[in-house]
Design a protein around this motif. Structure first.
Motif, PDB file in Angstrom:
ATOM      1  N   UNK A  26       0.540  -1.277   0.117  1.00  0.00           N
ATOM      2  CA  UNK A  26      -0.075  -0.054   0.149  1.00  0.00           C
ATOM      3  C   UNK A  26       0.846   1.248   0.014  1.00  0.00           C
ATOM      4  N   UNK A  27       1.942   1.261   0.428  1.00  0.00           N
ATOM      5  CA  UNK A  27       2.911   2.477   0.750  1.00  0.00           C
ATOM      6  C   UNK A  27       3.384   2.631  -0.531  1.00  0.00           C
ATOM      7  N   UNK A  28       3.788   1.697  -1.337  1.00  0.00           N
ATOM      8  CA  UNK A  28       4.268   1.803  -2.791  1.00  0.00           C
ATOM      9  C   UNK A  28       2.909   2.349  -3.805  1.00  0.00           C
ATOM     10  N   UNK A  29       1.912   1.879  -3.638  1.00  0.00           N
ATOM     11  CA  UNK A  29       0.743   2.293  -4.380  1.00  0.00           C
ATOM     12  C   UNK A  29       0.502   3.838  -4.080  1.00  0.00           C
ATOM     13  N   UNK A  30       0.652   4.015  -2.618  1.00  0.00           N
ATOM     14  CA  UNK A  30       0.220   5.475  -2.357  1.00  0.00           C
ATOM     15  C   UNK A  30       1.505   6.533  -2.737  1.00  0.00           C
ATOM     16  N   UNK A  31       2.655   5.962  -2.573  1.00  0.00           N
ATOM     17  CA  UNK A  31       3.772   6.757  -3.164  1.00  0.00           C
ATOM     18  C   UNK A  31       3.845   6.976  -4.561  1.00  0.00           C
ATOM     19  N   UNK A  32       3.350   6.067  -5.389  1.00  0.00           N
ATOM     20  CA  UNK A  32       3.318   6.402  -6.797  1.00  0.00           C
ATOM     21  C   UNK A  32       2.118   7.538  -7.020  1.00  0.00           C
ATOM     22  N   UNK A  33       1.191   7.317  -6.536  1.00  0.00           N
ATOM     23  CA  UNK A  33       0.097   8.247  -6.461  1.00  0.00           C
ATOM     24  C   UNK A  33       0.621   9.639  -6.055  1.00  0.00           C
ATOM     25  N   UNK A  34       1.065   9.723  -5.062  1.00  0.00           N
ATOM     26  CA  UNK A  34       1.420  11.125  -4.263  1.00  0.00           C
ATOM     27  C   UNK A  34       2.619  11.811  -5.118  1.00  0.00           C
ATOM     28  N   UNK A  35       3.632  10.900  -5.772  1.00  0.00           N
ATOM     29  CA  UNK A  35       4.670  11.389  -6.475  1.00  0.00           C
ATOM     30  C   UNK A  35       4.235  11.998  -7.616  1.00  0.00           C
ATOM     31  N   UNK A  36       3.273  11.219  -8.417  1.00  0.00           N
ATOM     32  CA  UNK A  36       2.751  11.744  -9.637  1.00  0.00           C
ATOM     33  C   UNK A  36       1.973  13.157  -9.433  1.00  0.00           C
ATOM     34  N   UNK A  71       9.051  18.280  -5.083  1.00  0.00           N
ATOM     35  CA  UNK A  71       8.242  17.803  -4.264  1.00  0.00           C
ATOM     36  C   UNK A  71       7.569  16.115  -4.685  1.00  0.00           C
ATOM     37  N   UNK A  72       7.778  16.165  -6.042  1.00  0.00           N
ATOM     38  CA  UNK A  72       7.339  14.745  -6.439  1.00  0.00           C
ATOM     39  C   UNK A  72       8.567  13.819  -6.029  1.00  0.00           C
ATOM     40  N   UNK A  73       9.815  14.346  -6.016  1.00  0.00           N
ATOM     41  CA  UNK A  73      10.821  13.377  -5.587  1.00  0.00           C
ATOM     42  C   UNK A  73      10.843  13.111  -4.141  1.00  0.00           C
ATOM     43  N   UNK A  74      10.650  14.178  -3.427  1.00  0.00           N
ATOM     44  CA  UNK A  74      10.278  14.039  -1.887  1.00  0.00           C
ATOM     45  C   UNK A  74       9.366  13.109  -1.456  1.00  0.00           C
ATOM     46  N   UNK A  75       8.112  13.010  -2.189  1.00  0.00           N
ATOM     47  CA  UNK A  75       7.077  12.305  -1.857  1.00  0.00           C
ATOM     48  C   UNK A  75       7.591  10.586  -2.167  1.00  0.00           C
ATOM     49  N   UNK A  76       8.315  10.767  -3.285  1.00  0.00           N
ATOM     50  CA  UNK A  76       8.676   9.114  -3.729  1.00  0.00           C
ATOM     51  C   UNK A  76       9.790   8.603  -2.733  1.00  0.00           C
ATOM     52  N   UNK A  77      10.718   9.416  -2.241  1.00  0.00           N
ATOM     53  CA  UNK A  77      11.803   9.040  -1.312  1.00  0.00           C
ATOM     54  C   UNK A  77      10.848   8.780   0.034  1.00  0.00           C
ATOM     55  N   UNK A  78      10.021   9.599   0.414  1.00  0.00           N
ATOM     56  CA  UNK A  78       9.178   9.236   1.710  1.00  0.00           C
ATOM     57  C   UNK A  78       8.567   8.055   1.798  1.00  0.00           C
ATOM     58  N   UNK A  79       7.628   7.918   0.646  1.00  0.00           N
ATOM     59  CA  UNK A  79       6.924   6.664   0.614  1.00  0.00           C
ATOM     60  C   UNK A  79       7.801   5.382   0.230  1.00  0.00           C
TER      61      UNK A  79
END
Length: 64
Positions: free
Chosen positions: A14-24, A34-42
């Motif tokens: 779920x974290x992977x799916x949320x990360x993809x969604x949040x990063x895009x 911010x897209x890169x930051x969301x990708x690193x966080x998730x």
């Protein structure tokens, strides 16, 4: 502990799916940084949940 490992594996997925969604979303609306930051966080959350799930699975297989 076996059930806990499955729960953490699901949380990692779920974290992977949320990360993809949040990063895009963050990349489109807020910019590249911010897209890169969301990708690193998730991504960090997914790795953390995966490691915890692996540790729980290893503890479930131990015999005392």
């Amino acid at each position: 502990m076996k059930v806990a490992s499955y729960i953490f594996y699901v949380l990692a997925g779920l974290a992977v799916l949320a990360g993809i969604s949040a990063a895009s979303f963050a990349k489109e609306q807020l910019g590249e940084i911010f897209g890169s930051g969301a990708l690193f966080f998730y991504g960090g959350m997914a790795v953390m949940f995966g490691v915890i799930g692996l540790v729980c699975a290893r503890l479930a297989n131990r015999t005392y």
